[in-house]
Scaffold this motif. Sequence first.
Motif, PDB file in Angstrom:
ATOM      1  N   PRO A  30       5.584 -16.684 -61.106  1.00  0.00           N
ATOM      2  CA  PRO A  30       5.938 -16.698 -59.871  1.00  0.00           C
ATOM      3  C   PRO A  30       7.508 -16.673 -59.674  1.00  0.00           C
ATOM      4  N   ILE A  31       7.994 -16.387 -58.507  1.00  0.00           N
ATOM      5  CA  ILE A  31       9.178 -16.416 -58.128  1.00  0.00           C
ATOM      6  C   ILE A  31       9.844 -17.738 -58.360  1.00  0.00           C
ATOM      7  N   PRO A  88       9.672  -5.810 -56.066  1.00  0.00           N
ATOM      8  CA  PRO A  88       8.987  -5.385 -56.903  1.00  0.00           C
ATOM      9  C   PRO A  88       7.482  -6.166 -57.102  1.00  0.00           C
ATOM     10  N   LEU A  89       7.687  -7.184 -56.392  1.00  0.00           N
ATOM     11  CA  LEU A  89       6.227  -8.160 -56.600  1.00  0.00           C
ATOM     12  C   LEU A  89       5.192  -7.439 -55.724  1.00  0.00           C
ATOM     13  N   ILE A  90       5.435  -7.235 -54.540  1.00  0.00           N
ATOM     14  CA  ILE A  90       4.803  -6.437 -53.594  1.00  0.00           C
ATOM     15  C   ILE A  90       4.365  -4.843 -54.195  1.00  0.00           C
ATOM     16  N   CYS A 146      -4.195 -10.983 -46.761  1.00  0.00           N
ATOM     17  CA  CYS A 146      -2.696 -10.040 -46.581  1.00  0.00           C
ATOM     18  C   CYS A 146      -1.925 -10.302 -47.854  1.00  0.00           C
ATOM     19  N   ILE A 147      -0.935  -9.882 -47.974  1.00  0.00           N
ATOM     20  CA  ILE A 147       0.132 -10.170 -49.100  1.00  0.00           C
ATOM     21  C   ILE A 147       1.583 -10.098 -48.130  1.00  0.00           C
ATOM     22  N   LEU A 155       0.852 -12.659 -53.978  1.00  0.00           N
ATOM     23  CA  LEU A 155       1.848 -11.757 -55.102  1.00  0.00           C
ATOM     24  C   LEU A 155       1.237 -11.801 -56.150  1.00  0.00           C
ATOM     25  N   HIS A 156       0.377 -12.706 -56.643  1.00  0.00           N
ATOM     26  CA  HIS A 156      -0.043 -12.755 -58.039  1.00  0.00           C
ATOM     27  C   HIS A 156      -1.538 -12.838 -58.047  1.00  0.00           C
TER      28      HIS A 156
END
Length: 494
Positions: free
Chosen positions: A31-32, A271-273, A408-409, A460-461
Motif C-alpha cells: 500500500p501507499i 502507477p497503482l491505477i 470503483c477504483i 488499488l490492491h
Amino acid sequence: MTSVCNNPFISSSFLPKFPNVSIFFPKISNPISPNRCIRMNSSNKESMESRNPTQRRSTSPRKFKPRHGTSRRSILKKSLSQEQVIFTKPVPEDPVVGIIGGGMSGLTCALCLEKRGIWSTVFDTGIHGLGGRMGTRMIDHQPLIFDHAAQFFTAANPKFAELVDDWLKRGLVHEWQGTIGELEVGGNFVPFPSSPPKYIGVNGMRPLADSLLSQTSLVNVVRPCWVSGLEPFNGTWHLSEKGKPCGQFDAIVIAHNGKCANRLLAASGLPLIAKQMKRLELSSIWALMAAFEDPLPTALNAESLPFEGAFVKGVESVSWMANNTKKLLGSDSGPQCWTFFSTATFGKQNKVPQESIPTVTAEKVKEAMLEGVEKALGLSKGSLQRPFYTKLQLWGAALPTNTPGIPCIFDPRGRAGICGDWLLGSSLEAAAISGIALADQIADYFEQGGPCTDEFAVGLHNEYKTLVGHDIGQFPGLESVDQTTNAPALTLTT
C-alpha cells in the motif's frame, strides 16, 4: 528485479518538480506509504514551466517520443516504474471533474456528481453520439435499425432500478416483451421465464445514452475528442488531445479501458491505477448486422421464428442473435434486421486490428457467422437467404474475462479514479453502479477538502477473479435456462 525506489543511482534531483504536487516511487506490491513521499517545492520555475501542458513545447533537441505503437510490455514497464503523483493543494470550493469516456459508467458518474453539486466535463470519442457500447446503427434510406452492441439489460440492484424507473417515466426505455431464450444447435429453443423484466432503449440503445444528460446543468460534453495526455500541474490535472489543451480539472475519471486507456496511464503519474487497469483481460467479439427481405425460414416453414432474441449454444461462430425489426419497431413486415454476435473463442481466433479489418478476413468471418446461423436454426447448408445488407464490426476490447469485483477504483493522492462495467461484471447495470459509486467517492473526498491520506483509497490492491457469464455479457437476475426453468424445448426442425 531491484525496485526503482530503492535504486541508489536515482537522485531526487532527476525528478520533475510540480508545484503543489508531491512525487514518490511506489513499491507496487505494498500500500501507499506516506514516508516514501519526496516533497517538492515550487522554487524551480524552469522545471515548472517545462511541465506546463498549456505552453508550447520546447524546440530543443530533446523531444518527447510518441507512445503510439509501443508494445504492451514496454507500456507495462513504464507504468510500473513511473513516479506517483501526490496532490497537496487544497480542493477549491467549486471543483470540476474531467470524465474520459461517455459510456454508461461515465454518464452515470456525471449524473451523480451533478446531484452532489459538482461540475464535470465528459470527453467522448463518439462521432455519431454518446454511449460507448450502447451502439445503435440506423440506415435512413431503407429504413434499417440495429442495436449492434448492448442488446438489453436487467435491473437487480436497487440503485440501478431507481434509475431505470426514472427512465421509464421519461419514456427513454421500456420493457422488452419479446420472447428470448436459448437456442441449441439443430433448432431446439427454450424460452426464458418472463421474470425478471428485460429492458431496451426506445428506438435503440444510443438514443438512451444521448438522452441521459439532456436535463443536466452541471455537465459539459465534448465530442468527438480522444484525450491522449494527462499532466499534473499546479495542483490540477491538465488534459490534452494530441497536444491541444482540453482543460484543467481537480480530479479525473477514466471511464474506458483497453489499449487506449493503458497508453493514457502509461506515464500519467498513477502507477497503482495503471497496474490495476493492466490486469484486466478483455475478449474480442464480432458483430454482424444483416438485413433480409423476408423473415428467416425454419425447417417447419414457419412464418417467423418463435423468439426475438436467443443465446446460441453449440455453434462456435455465433453466441447471440436478435431480430431488431420486431424488438425495436414491433413490426413483422418490411426488411428483417438481425444482429448476430460471435463467441469469444471465434473472436480470438479471427482477431485483427479493429481499425483496419482486411477484406479477406471480413468476408471469411461473415460467411462463417451466416453458416453458424443456419446450424443454429437447423437449416440445411446453403438454404439461408442471402442478406441484402450486411455490416461487420469487431469489438476488439468487448467484454472483461476477469474482474476485481469492486464498484470503483480511486486514488486520493493522485485524485483519479476508474469506473466501468468490468469492475463488477459485464453489464449495463454493473457500469451504472460503478459510475455512481465513483461519483459518491469523489464527492465525499471533496467534502473533506481533498486530504492527502489513504482514507478514501479504494480498489488499488484488489485481486482479480475469473468472470463467468454469457459471451455478450452478464444479466443479473437472468440465469441460464437450466437454472431457471424446465420448460420443454420448441423444436424448429423436423
